[in-house]
Motif scaffolding. Structure first.
Motif, PDB file in Angstrom:
ATOM      1  N   ALA A  10       4.506  13.648  16.218  1.00 22.15           N
ATOM      2  CA  ALA A  10       4.776  15.047  16.569  1.00 22.15           C
ATOM      3  C   ALA A  10       4.885  15.900  15.311  1.00 22.15           C
ATOM      4  O   ALA A  10       4.365  17.024  15.265  1.00 22.15           O
ATOM      5  CB  ALA A  10       6.044  15.152  17.410  1.00 22.15           C
ATOM      6  N   LEU A  11       5.530  15.388  14.271  1.00 23.83           N
ATOM      7  CA  LEU A  11       5.622  16.129  13.012  1.00 23.83           C
ATOM      8  C   LEU A  11       4.242  16.292  12.372  1.00 23.83           C
ATOM      9  O   LEU A  11       3.935  17.340  11.798  1.00 23.83           O
ATOM     10  CB  LEU A  11       6.578  15.437  12.044  1.00 23.83           C
ATOM     11  CG  LEU A  11       8.061  15.573  12.376  1.00 23.83           C
ATOM     12  CD1 LEU A  11       8.906  14.710  11.445  1.00 23.83           C
ATOM     13  CD2 LEU A  11       8.504  17.026  12.297  1.00 23.83           C
ATOM     14  N   GLU A  12       3.403  15.280  12.491  1.00 24.96           N
ATOM     15  CA  GLU A  12       2.028  15.374  11.981  1.00 24.96           C
ATOM     16  C   GLU A  12       1.252  16.442  12.747  1.00 24.96           C
ATOM     17  O   GLU A  12       0.516  17.226  12.150  1.00 24.96           O
ATOM     18  CB  GLU A  12       1.302  14.026  12.107  1.00 24.96           C
ATOM     19  CG  GLU A  12       1.617  13.064  10.999  1.00 24.96           C
ATOM     20  CD  GLU A  12       1.110  13.540   9.645  1.00 24.96           C
ATOM     21  OE1 GLU A  12      -0.023  14.065   9.547  1.00 24.96           O
ATOM     22  OE2 GLU A  12       1.868  13.402   8.673  1.00 24.96           O
ATOM     23  N   ASP A  16      -0.392  19.826  11.363  1.00 26.23           N
ATOM     24  CA  ASP A  16      -1.786  20.212  11.612  1.00 26.23           C
ATOM     25  C   ASP A  16      -1.866  21.624  12.185  1.00 26.23           C
ATOM     26  O   ASP A  16      -2.736  22.409  11.810  1.00 26.23           O
ATOM     27  CB  ASP A  16      -2.456  19.223  12.575  1.00 26.23           C
ATOM     28  CG  ASP A  16      -2.672  17.854  11.958  1.00 26.23           C
ATOM     29  OD1 ASP A  16      -2.597  17.714  10.717  1.00 26.23           O
ATOM     30  OD2 ASP A  16      -2.912  16.900  12.732  1.00 26.23           O
ATOM     31  N   ASN A  17      -0.954  21.942  13.109  1.00 28.41           N
ATOM     32  CA  ASN A  17      -0.921  23.281  13.702  1.00 28.41           C
ATOM     33  C   ASN A  17      -0.617  24.335  12.641  1.00 28.41           C
ATOM     34  O   ASN A  17      -1.180  25.435  12.673  1.00 28.41           O
ATOM     35  CB  ASN A  17       0.119  23.360  14.825  1.00 28.41           C
ATOM     36  CG  ASN A  17      -0.252  22.530  16.025  1.00 28.41           C
ATOM     37  OD1 ASN A  17      -1.388  22.088  16.184  1.00 28.41           O
ATOM     38  ND2 ASN A  17       0.713  22.285  16.881  1.00 28.41           N
ATOM     39  N   MET A  18       0.270  24.010  11.724  1.00 22.65           N
ATOM     40  CA  MET A  18       0.613  24.939  10.646  1.00 22.65           C
ATOM     41  C   MET A  18      -0.600  25.197   9.756  1.00 22.65           C
ATOM     42  O   MET A  18      -0.816  26.309   9.298  1.00 22.65           O
ATOM     43  CB  MET A  18       1.762  24.379   9.804  1.00 22.65           C
ATOM     44  CG  MET A  18       3.094  24.397  10.497  1.00 22.65           C
ATOM     45  SD  MET A  18       4.394  23.515   9.594  1.00 22.65           S
ATOM     46  CE  MET A  18       4.301  24.228   7.966  1.00 22.65           C
ATOM     47  N   GLN A  19      -1.407  24.171   9.554  1.00 22.82           N
ATOM     48  CA  GLN A  19      -2.580  24.267   8.687  1.00 22.82           C
ATOM     49  C   GLN A  19      -3.594  25.265   9.240  1.00 22.82           C
ATOM     50  O   GLN A  19      -4.301  25.915   8.477  1.00 22.82           O
ATOM     51  CB  GLN A  19      -3.234  22.886   8.554  1.00 22.82           C
ATOM     52  CG  GLN A  19      -4.252  22.790   7.453  1.00 22.82           C
ATOM     53  CD  GLN A  19      -3.625  22.716   6.086  1.00 22.82           C
ATOM     54  OE1 GLN A  19      -2.694  21.973   5.874  1.00 22.82           O
ATOM     55  NE2 GLN A  19      -4.121  23.478   5.142  1.00 22.82           N
ATOM     56  N   GLY A  53       1.040  24.775   3.309  1.00 24.53           N
ATOM     57  CA  GLY A  53       0.791  24.979   4.732  1.00 24.53           C
ATOM     58  C   GLY A  53       0.951  23.726   5.566  1.00 24.53           C
ATOM     59  O   GLY A  53       0.524  23.681   6.719  1.00 24.53           O
ATOM     60  N   ARG A  54       1.563  22.701   5.013  1.00 26.82           N
ATOM     61  CA  ARG A  54       1.772  21.432   5.730  1.00 26.82           C
ATOM     62  C   ARG A  54       3.200  20.953   5.546  1.00 26.82           C
ATOM     63  O   ARG A  54       3.892  21.359   4.643  1.00 26.82           O
ATOM     64  CB  ARG A  54       0.831  20.346   5.195  1.00 26.82           C
ATOM     65  CG  ARG A  54      -0.628  20.631   5.419  1.00 26.82           C
ATOM     66  CD  ARG A  54      -1.503  19.423   5.203  1.00 26.82           C
ATOM     67  NE  ARG A  54      -1.161  18.275   6.019  1.00 26.82           N
ATOM     68  CZ  ARG A  54      -1.553  18.087   7.282  1.00 26.82           C
ATOM     69  NH1 ARG A  54      -2.281  18.973   7.873  1.00 26.82           N
ATOM     70  NH2 ARG A  54      -1.222  17.003   7.936  1.00 26.82           N
ATOM     71  N   ILE A  55       3.596  20.031   6.418  1.00 26.53           N
ATOM     72  CA  ILE A  55       4.848  19.306   6.248  1.00 26.53           C
ATOM     73  C   ILE A  55       4.477  17.903   5.788  1.00 26.53           C
ATOM     74  O   ILE A  55       3.750  17.195   6.480  1.00 26.53           O
ATOM     75  CB  ILE A  55       5.643  19.227   7.560  1.00 26.53           C
ATOM     76  CG1 ILE A  55       6.041  20.615   8.030  1.00 26.53           C
ATOM     77  CG2 ILE A  55       6.882  18.348   7.381  1.00 26.53           C
ATOM     78  CD1 ILE A  55       6.638  20.647   9.421  1.00 26.53           C
ATOM     79  N   VAL A  56       4.942  17.535   4.615  1.00 25.59           N
ATOM     80  CA  VAL A  56       4.662  16.209   4.069  1.00 25.59           C
ATOM     81  C   VAL A  56       5.941  15.388   4.186  1.00 25.59           C
ATOM     82  O   VAL A  56       6.928  15.673   3.509  1.00 25.59           O
ATOM     83  CB  VAL A  56       4.214  16.301   2.588  1.00 25.59           C
ATOM     84  CG1 VAL A  56       3.966  14.913   2.020  1.00 25.59           C
ATOM     85  CG2 VAL A  56       2.994  17.191   2.458  1.00 25.59           C
ATOM     86  N   VAL A  57       5.933  14.383   5.067  1.00 20.08           N
ATOM     87  CA  VAL A  57       7.096  13.512   5.242  1.00 20.08           C
ATOM     88  C   VAL A  57       7.067  12.465   4.134  1.00 20.08           C
ATOM     89  O   VAL A  57       6.108  11.715   4.000  1.00 20.08           O
ATOM     90  CB  VAL A  57       7.094  12.834   6.634  1.00 20.08           C
ATOM     91  CG1 VAL A  57       8.246  11.840   6.752  1.00 20.08           C
ATOM     92  CG2 VAL A  57       7.168  13.873   7.742  1.00 20.08           C
ATOM     93  N   GLN A  58       8.134  12.456   3.340  1.00 21.94           N
ATOM     94  CA  GLN A  58       8.201  11.535   2.208  1.00 21.94           C
ATOM     95  C   GLN A  58       9.003  10.284   2.505  1.00 21.94           C
ATOM     96  O   GLN A  58       8.793   9.248   1.883  1.00 21.94           O
ATOM     97  CB  GLN A  58       8.794  12.262   0.995  1.00 21.94           C
ATOM     98  CG  GLN A  58       7.923  13.420   0.550  1.00 21.94           C
ATOM     99  CD  GLN A  58       8.622  14.364  -0.398  1.00 21.94           C
ATOM    100  OE1 GLN A  58       9.836  14.507  -0.372  1.00 21.94           O
ATOM    101  NE2 GLN A  58       7.842  15.044  -1.223  1.00 21.94           N
ATOM    102  N   ASP A  59       9.939  10.378   3.461  1.00 22.95           N
ATOM    103  CA  ASP A  59      10.794   9.232   3.741  1.00 22.95           C
ATOM    104  C   ASP A  59      11.416   9.371   5.125  1.00 22.95           C
ATOM    105  O   ASP A  59      11.534  10.473   5.662  1.00 22.95           O
ATOM    106  CB  ASP A  59      11.898   9.137   2.691  1.00 22.95           C
ATOM    107  CG  ASP A  59      12.454   7.733   2.520  1.00 22.95           C
ATOM    108  OD1 ASP A  59      12.010   6.812   3.243  1.00 22.95           O
ATOM    109  OD2 ASP A  59      13.337   7.548   1.665  1.00 22.95           O
ATOM    110  N   THR A  60      11.812   8.253   5.685  1.00 20.64           N
ATOM    111  CA  THR A  60      12.552   8.207   6.945  1.00 20.64           C
ATOM    112  C   THR A  60      13.860   7.474   6.656  1.00 20.64           C
ATOM    113  O   THR A  60      13.836   6.336   6.202  1.00 20.64           O
ATOM    114  CB  THR A  60      11.756   7.453   8.035  1.00 20.64           C
ATOM    115  OG1 THR A  60      10.475   8.065   8.173  1.00 20.64           O
ATOM    116  CG2 THR A  60      12.485   7.498   9.366  1.00 20.64           C
ATOM    117  N   LEU A  61      14.967   8.152   6.892  1.00 21.47           N
ATOM    118  CA  LEU A  61      16.274   7.607   6.553  1.00 21.47           C
ATOM    119  C   LEU A  61      17.095   7.332   7.804  1.00 21.47           C
ATOM    120  O   LEU A  61      16.982   8.054   8.797  1.00 21.47           O
ATOM    121  CB  LEU A  61      17.045   8.597   5.681  1.00 21.47           C
ATOM    122  CG  LEU A  61      16.343   9.112   4.433  1.00 21.47           C
ATOM    123  CD1 LEU A  61      17.166  10.215   3.788  1.00 21.47           C
ATOM    124  CD2 LEU A  61      16.105   7.981   3.463  1.00 21.47           C
TER     125      LEU A  61
END
Length: 115
Positions: A10-12, A16-19, A53-61
């Motif tokens: 969903a975050l991806e 993509d929508n933001m892009q 223009g994207r969300i880059v997920v770097q980690d999951t905590l």
């Protein structure tokens, strides 16, 4: 209940929508800020950066993030998936307390154009 993989997807999709955003939404998507997305029912937090223009997920905590991001979103996994799929209106969910968005005032004003 949405899984970690469904939330990440969903975050991806949101990224993509933001892009592909145009106008004022594209301006809002172009922010360069640290971000966190806390999924309350899974007790996890995706941390990363909104950039280019994207969300880059770097980690999951596991649990809450150790540091406060500049833009913080808190919600249940099912709500994240429904919101990104257009089945849950952000403004109504935010107004009812199902979704929590925290950021500086200037960022909130820009993000409202995106959401």
């Amino acid at each position: 209940m949405a899984t970690i993989e469904e939330c990440r997807a969903a975050l991806e999709k949101l990224s993509d929508n933001m892009q592909t955003a145009e106008g004022d939404a594209a301006t809002a998507a172009a922010l360069d800020r640290s971000v966190s997305c806390r999924i309350t029912d899974l007790d996890i937090t995706f941390v990363g950066r909104m950039t280019g223009g994207r969300i880059v997920v770097q980690d999951t905590l596991q649990g809450p993030p150790p540091e406060k991001a500049q833009i913080r979103l808190t919600l249940a996994g099912d709500d994240l998936v429904a919101m990104v799929n257009g089945e849950l209106n952000f403004a109504k969910a935010w107004g009812s307390g199902r979704v929590k968005l925290e950021a500086g005032l200037r960022d909130l004003l820009r993000l409202r154009k995106l959401l």
